[in-house]
Design a protein around this motif. Sequence first.
Motif, PDB file in Angstrom:
ATOM      1  N   THR A  14      10.564 -21.684   0.368  1.00 36.17           N
ATOM      2  CA  THR A  14       9.972 -22.654  -0.558  1.00 36.17           C
ATOM      3  C   THR A  14      10.616 -24.026  -0.375  1.00 36.17           C
ATOM      4  OG1 THR A  14       9.525 -20.901  -2.157  1.00 36.17           O
ATOM      5  CG2 THR A  14       9.520 -23.158  -2.990  1.00 36.17           C
ATOM      6  N   THR A  51       9.351 -25.533   2.899  1.00 30.92           N
ATOM      7  CA  THR A  51       7.961 -25.979   2.757  1.00 30.92           C
ATOM      8  C   THR A  51       7.884 -27.267   1.949  1.00 30.92           C
ATOM      9  OG1 THR A  51       7.238 -23.676   2.845  1.00 30.92           O
ATOM     10  CG2 THR A  51       5.658 -25.279   1.993  1.00 30.92           C
ATOM     11  N   ARG A  52       8.619 -27.323   0.848  1.00 28.55           N
ATOM     12  CA  ARG A  52       8.622 -28.544   0.024  1.00 28.55           C
ATOM     13  C   ARG A  52       9.111 -29.748   0.815  1.00 28.55           C
ATOM     14  NH1 ARG A  52      11.308 -26.649  -5.645  1.00 28.55           N
ATOM     15  NH2 ARG A  52       9.533 -25.452  -6.398  1.00 28.55           N
ATOM     16  N   SER A  53      10.190 -29.557   1.563  1.00 28.12           N
ATOM     17  CA  SER A  53      10.738 -30.692   2.310  1.00 28.12           C
ATOM     18  C   SER A  53       9.765 -31.159   3.389  1.00 28.12           C
ATOM     19  CB  SER A  53      12.097 -30.344   2.911  1.00 28.12           C
ATOM     20  OG  SER A  53      11.970 -29.350   3.882  1.00 28.12           O
TER      21      SER A  53
END
Length: 195
Positions: free
Chosen positions: A184, A187-189
């Motif tokens: 997660t 993916t966010r970065s």
Amino acid sequence: MPDIAGNNQELNQELNQELADLNEILRVRRGKLAELQKSGKDPFKIVKYDVTHRSGEIKANFEAFENMNVSLAGRLMSKRGMGKSTFCDIQDRDGRIQIYVRINDIGEENYEEFKKLDIGDIIGVTGKVFKTRMGEISIHVDSYTLLSKSLRPLPEKFHGLKDTDTRYRQRYLDLIVNPDVKNTFITRSRIIAAI
């Protein structure tokens, strides 16, 4: 009416026992570190280790890597000793891969030192890629290097990190133990970098 004082006393006894166990683990691990430093094998003085491949790359392209010498580094996540050989899982940034260490391949003295490694230690391994009889892609280790000694134990495998406060306060621990949380974050970065 429930006995609140009795429950608190039992809880305090459990907490005291857990603290005593943790202190013993810390004492033993620091003793192992002192022993390594005394013998001139201080893991904290190693500043570079050449990694040729990562676990995800090896698993995705097993046919290309079969019987090929590779070098990778990661955190020791589990150990299963079987007499004169040991199977372990190491975790790098791409995931986990099994390693196979045998006394005949690394020597008796090195194998005895290897058996003293703790879960959480960071090691570098060099060896050939192969598939076990059970079909697990593994590294048959020719040599290993202790890169960093873990002085604190990781959370238990089956219970993991359940306490939300601990997960937020010790985010590094959450990222080590919970691959979903790590994915997660990655993916966010990537999303933020793309914006």
